[in-house]
Design a protein around this motif. Structure first.
Motif, PDB file in Angstrom:
ATOM      1  N   GLY A   1     106.630 -12.379  20.940  1.00 24.43           N
ATOM      2  CA  GLY A   1     107.900 -12.955  20.486  1.00 24.43           C
ATOM      3  C   GLY A   1     108.686 -12.026  19.585  1.00 24.43           C
ATOM      4  O   GLY A   1     108.098 -11.291  18.787  1.00 24.43           O
TER       5      GLY A   1
ATOM      6  N   ILE B   1      99.966 -17.235   6.305  1.00 20.32           N
ATOM      7  CA  ILE B   1      99.819 -18.155   7.433  1.00 20.32           C
ATOM      8  C   ILE B   1      98.890 -17.516   8.453  1.00 20.32           C
ATOM      9  O   ILE B   1      99.251 -16.522   9.090  1.00 20.32           O
ATOM     10  CB  ILE B   1     101.196 -18.510   8.036  1.00 20.32           C
ATOM     11  N   PHE B   2      97.707 -18.039   8.547  1.00 21.85           N
ATOM     12  CA  PHE B   2      96.653 -17.493   9.406  1.00 21.85           C
ATOM     13  C   PHE B   2      96.553 -15.975   9.275  1.00 21.85           C
ATOM     14  O   PHE B   2      96.335 -15.271  10.254  1.00 21.85           O
ATOM     15  CB  PHE B   2      96.878 -17.893  10.870  1.00 21.85           C
TER      16      PHE B   2
ATOM     17  N   PRO C   1     107.230 -11.087  12.868  1.00 21.86           N
ATOM     18  CA  PRO C   1     106.550 -11.116  14.162  1.00 21.86           C
ATOM     19  C   PRO C   1     106.769  -9.878  15.039  1.00 21.86           C
ATOM     20  O   PRO C   1     106.131  -9.757  16.069  1.00 21.86           O
ATOM     21  CB  PRO C   1     107.156 -12.344  14.841  1.00 21.86           C
TER      22      PRO C   1
ATOM     23  N   THR D   1     107.087 -16.035   9.856  1.00 20.95           N
ATOM     24  CA  THR D   1     105.862 -16.293  10.605  1.00 20.95           C
ATOM     25  C   THR D   1     106.161 -16.409  12.095  1.00 20.95           C
ATOM     26  O   THR D   1     107.293 -16.677  12.508  1.00 20.95           O
ATOM     27  CB  THR D   1     105.180 -17.560  10.051  1.00 20.95           C
ATOM     28  N   ALA D   2     105.127 -16.178  12.917  1.00 22.12           N
ATOM     29  CA  ALA D   2     105.324 -16.129  14.372  1.00 22.12           C
ATOM     30  C   ALA D   2     106.015 -17.392  14.892  1.00 22.12           C
ATOM     31  O   ALA D   2     106.924 -17.304  15.726  1.00 22.12           O
ATOM     32  CB  ALA D   2     103.980 -15.931  15.069  1.00 22.12           C
TER      33      ALA D   2
ATOM     34  N   ASP E   1     103.605 -13.816   8.349  1.00 25.96           N
ATOM     35  CA  ASP E   1     103.505 -14.110   6.929  1.00 25.96           C
ATOM     36  C   ASP E   1     102.043 -13.975   6.507  1.00 25.96           C
ATOM     37  O   ASP E   1     101.161 -14.492   7.197  1.00 25.96           O
ATOM     38  CB  ASP E   1     103.998 -15.547   6.667  1.00 25.96           C
TER      39      ASP E   1
ATOM     40  N   GLY F   1     101.151  -8.797  10.073  1.00 24.64           N
ATOM     41  CA  GLY F   1     102.099  -9.419  10.988  1.00 24.64           C
ATOM     42  C   GLY F   1     102.491 -10.796  10.457  1.00 24.64           C
ATOM     43  O   GLY F   1     101.682 -11.485   9.831  1.00 24.64           O
TER      44      GLY F   1
ATOM     45  N   PRO G   1     100.280 -10.655  21.541  1.00 28.52           N
ATOM     46  CA  PRO G   1     100.032 -11.953  20.947  1.00 28.52           C
ATOM     47  C   PRO G   1     100.970 -13.025  21.495  1.00 28.52           C
ATOM     48  O   PRO G   1     102.114 -12.745  21.789  1.00 28.52           O
ATOM     49  CB  PRO G   1     100.307 -11.726  19.455  1.00 28.52           C
ATOM     50  N   SER G   2     100.403 -14.227  21.643  1.00 24.80           N
ATOM     51  CA  SER G   2     101.191 -15.328  22.210  1.00 24.80           C
ATOM     52  C   SER G   2     101.107 -16.551  21.328  1.00 24.80           C
ATOM     53  O   SER G   2     100.053 -16.855  20.773  1.00 24.80           O
ATOM     54  CB  SER G   2     100.638 -15.739  23.572  1.00 24.80           C
TER      55      SER G   2
ATOM     56  N   MET H   1      97.059 -18.135  18.023  1.00 23.08           N
ATOM     57  CA  MET H   1      95.822 -17.659  18.650  1.00 23.08           C
ATOM     58  C   MET H   1      95.346 -18.640  19.723  1.00 23.08           C
ATOM     59  O   MET H   1      94.148 -18.896  19.848  1.00 23.08           O
ATOM     60  CB  MET H   1      94.723 -17.451  17.582  1.00 23.08           C
TER      61      MET H   1
HETATM   62  N1  SAH Z   1     100.175 -14.130   9.879  1.00 23.20           N
HETATM   63  C1  SAH Z   1     100.685 -14.228  11.214  1.00 23.20           C
HETATM   64  C2  SAH Z   1      99.732 -14.861  12.168  1.00 23.20           C
HETATM   65  C3  SAH Z   1      98.479 -14.089  12.385  1.00 23.20           C
HETATM   66  S1  SAH Z   1      97.385 -14.859  13.514  1.00 23.20           S
HETATM   67  C4  SAH Z   1     102.024 -14.982  11.198  1.00 23.20           C
HETATM   68  O1  SAH Z   1     102.390 -15.577  10.171  1.00 23.20           O
HETATM   69  O2  SAH Z   1     102.712 -14.941  12.208  1.00 23.20           O
HETATM   70  C5  SAH Z   1      97.774 -14.051  15.003  1.00 23.20           C
HETATM   71  C6  SAH Z   1      98.484 -14.969  15.953  1.00 23.20           C
HETATM   72  O3  SAH Z   1      99.839 -15.096  15.579  1.00 23.20           O
HETATM   73  C7  SAH Z   1      98.544 -14.479  17.368  1.00 23.20           C
HETATM   74  O4  SAH Z   1      97.365 -14.768  18.060  1.00 23.20           O
HETATM   75  C8  SAH Z   1      99.705 -15.271  17.910  1.00 23.20           C
HETATM   76  O5  SAH Z   1      99.345 -16.591  18.184  1.00 23.20           O
HETATM   77  C9  SAH Z   1     100.625 -15.300  16.727  1.00 23.20           C
HETATM   78  N2  SAH Z   1     101.621 -14.207  16.777  1.00 23.20           N
HETATM   79  C10 SAH Z   1     101.795 -13.217  15.908  1.00 23.20           C
HETATM   80  N3  SAH Z   1     102.836 -12.430  16.277  1.00 23.20           N
HETATM   81  C11 SAH Z   1     103.320 -12.953  17.415  1.00 23.20           C
HETATM   82  C12 SAH Z   1     104.389 -12.612  18.285  1.00 23.20           C
HETATM   83  N4  SAH Z   1     105.167 -11.560  18.040  1.00 23.20           N
HETATM   84  N5  SAH Z   1     104.598 -13.371  19.370  1.00 23.20           N
HETATM   85  C13 SAH Z   1     103.813 -14.436  19.625  1.00 23.20           C
HETATM   86  N6  SAH Z   1     102.813 -14.812  18.831  1.00 23.20           N
HETATM   87  C14 SAH Z   1     102.547 -14.091  17.747  1.00 23.20           C
END
Ligand code: SAH
Length: 479
Positions: free
Chosen positions: A416, A310-311, A229, A335-336, A307, A305, A443-444, A387
């Motif tokens: 984060g 995961i999305f 993240p 993952t986030a 994993d 970013g 990103p949040s 997201m």
């Molecule tokens: N593959 C990524 C997610 C990608 S989708 C994972 O596994 O984390 C993008 C979303 O991930 C962002 O809109 C937010 O909701 C979240 N995200 C990714 N990095 C973040 C961070 N550092 N802090 C908060 N949310 C984060």
């Protein structure tokens, strides 16, 4: 150089270890690993001897060592920390012409013991000449971090193939070139990724090409790597390793500079963007670009970013690669939800609060949310919403509409794990206002569940030392 570095063959030879505590155990273990017959002298053996106490090559004496014990011994270690006993061990060893080493006592050392990185058959030994063993230990940690665990197996495997290469390629230069491209290329890549069949196939192809007088087929590879993240410390060893091998990197908006700086310095960087609404490059174009670059023989790093699975559309990208017969490997990332929860002091599950945790997204293929609200509003669970910042009002309304009490705790974690992380906590009632005031830019991640209340007590992360942090990373990895 103050000491002569050598690797000693102690197989079947007698090694003396005086003492029964931790440092004795380490020396005994190492000597047994190297095939020695080890005589240990101590009234009792400590707990750490348990794994090899019954080793057939270990002989335990409850008395102190005597002159006769040194007959035909090769080395002797003193570890008792009893000055008289250590001095006596050293004198006896000297009289009997056995090399001695007394722990932490340089004048009583004929040789010193290095810090070891063991990837047998590859062994790296580090010594500070007895001046600062702690530097040796720190260096060891750095090298451990950048050297894949399977390197030793790779060396052993390559050892079994040398004769075959020798039979095909006559010149030493030709063999060196062959091995360089195998070890710095797809053969070793496949092996280190745990795909022995793939490695064998690549090796056979390369050998076949060498037999036919061709240069080996120049197919690249794609590394789909989860970068976590944001905090570069959360990268995996394998991620870092592949980041150092890549010729070209495709990255998107979620990646912080701290992470990109760890990619090999001369790798080409291609920004492929992606914001929720403003896609810099369409998904199909990204996939097509990866295929093209790999076909040019490049090692393509697709850095994502969190994993990739995961999305992250990792699956979609890989399908294209698989269709085009491009070799790839995938490295999971933190993952986030996991990173944000840890760095905000919010356990995703907790026996008093949540027995399950759901990862979901508020952003569908065409922007519309069609979520299973019945499932998401069940009690005793934590819901992590990716997201979700742009749809926060809608999310809050839907939760209330489906019966969740307006006191339900909710957290929004912005950026984060990064040095500019912000955590906003509240309830369904007041979160919208609080988030507005905090002026988050994403990103949040949104977390809903009573686990959020633990954040007050468990929050440990104090963001804000960005520069220091990046320096530490470079110092730690030497990159
Ligand atoms: N593959 C990524 C997610 C990608 S989708 C994972 O596994 O984390 C993008 C979303 O991930 C962002 O809109 C937010 O909701 C979240 N995200 C990714 N990095 C973040 C961070 N550092 N802090 C908060 N949310 C984060």
């Amino acid at each position: 150089m103050e000491y002569l570095p050598i690797f000693l063959d102690v197989k079947g030879r007698k090694v003396i270890v005086d003492g029964g505590e931790t440092s004795a155990a380490r020396r005994v273990e190492r000597a047994l690993d190297a095939g020695a017959e080890v005589h240990v002298f101590a009234e009792e053996l400590g707990e750490e001897f348990r794994p090899f106490r019954d080793h057939p090559s270990l002989v335990h004496h409850t008395r102190p060592p005597a002159e006769r014990d040194f007959v035909s011994a090769i080395v002797a270690y003193g570890t008792t920390e009893d000055p008289d006993r250590d001095a006596r061990l050293y004198d006896l060893a000297n009289d009997m012409r056995v090399l001695a080493n007394v722990a932490d006592n340089l004048p009583y050392c004929d040789f010193i013991t290095p810090s070891i990185i063991d990837r047998s058959p590859i062994v790296i030994a580090i010594s500070s000449g007895g001046n600062a063993p702690i530097i040796g230990r720190i260096l060891k940690a750095r090298i451990e971090a950048i050297l894949p665990a399977a390197y030793g197996h790779l060396a052993a495997w390559i050892g079994t193939l040398r004769d075959r290469v020798m039979a095909v390629i006559d010149s030493p230069e030709g063999r060196r070139a062959f091995w360089e491209s195998a070890i710095d290329g797809p053969v070793a890549d496949q092996f280190l990724a745990g795909n022995l069949d793939g490695a064998r196939d690549r090796f056979e192809d390369a050998l076949e090409a060498a037999r036919a007088g061709d240069s080996p087929a120049n197919v690249g590879e794609v590394y789909l790597v989860g970068a976590g993240p944001g905090d570069p410390d959360l990268l995996t060893f394998r991620a870092l390793h592949l980041m150092q091998r890549a010729d070209v990197v495709l990255y998107d908006r979620l990646l912080g500079r701290g992470i990109l700086n760890l990619v090999r310095r001369d790798a080409e960087r291609i920004y492929v963007g992606k914001k929720a609404k403003d896609h810099t490059m369409a998904q199909e174009d990204i996939s097509a670009l990866m295929v093209r670059l790999a076909k040019e023989g490049k090692r393509v790093l697709r850095l994502k970013g969190g994993d990739p699975f995961i999305f992250g559309r990792g699956g979609e990208e890989l399908e294209t690669l698989a269709d085009a017969n491009i070799p790839f490997q995938i490295v999971p990332g933190i993952t986030a939800a996991s990173g944000c929860a840890s760095y905000a002091g919010i356990p995703l599950t907790h026996r008093d609060h949540a027995q399950s945790c759901v990862f979901t997204t508020a952003h569908g293929r065409d922007g519309v949310i069609a979520l299973d609200w019945e499932m998401l509003t069940k009690p005793q669970q934590t819901v992590a919403i990716y997201m979700g910042l742009g749809s926060l009002e809608l999310l809050v309304d839907k939760f209330k509409e489906h019966g969740t009490h307006h006191d339900m705790p909710i957290a929004v974690i912005d950026k984060g794990t990064r040095q500019d992380q912000t955590v906003v906590t509240g309830t369904l009632l007041d979160i919208i206002e609080k988030v507005k005031q905090a002026e988050l830019s994403g990103p949040s991640l949104v977390l809903i569940g009573t686990v959020v209340t633990l954040s007050d007590r468990l929050n440990w992360f104090a963001p804000g030392q960005a520069d220091m942090h990046e320096m530490t990373i470079h110092a730690q990895t030497g990159l």
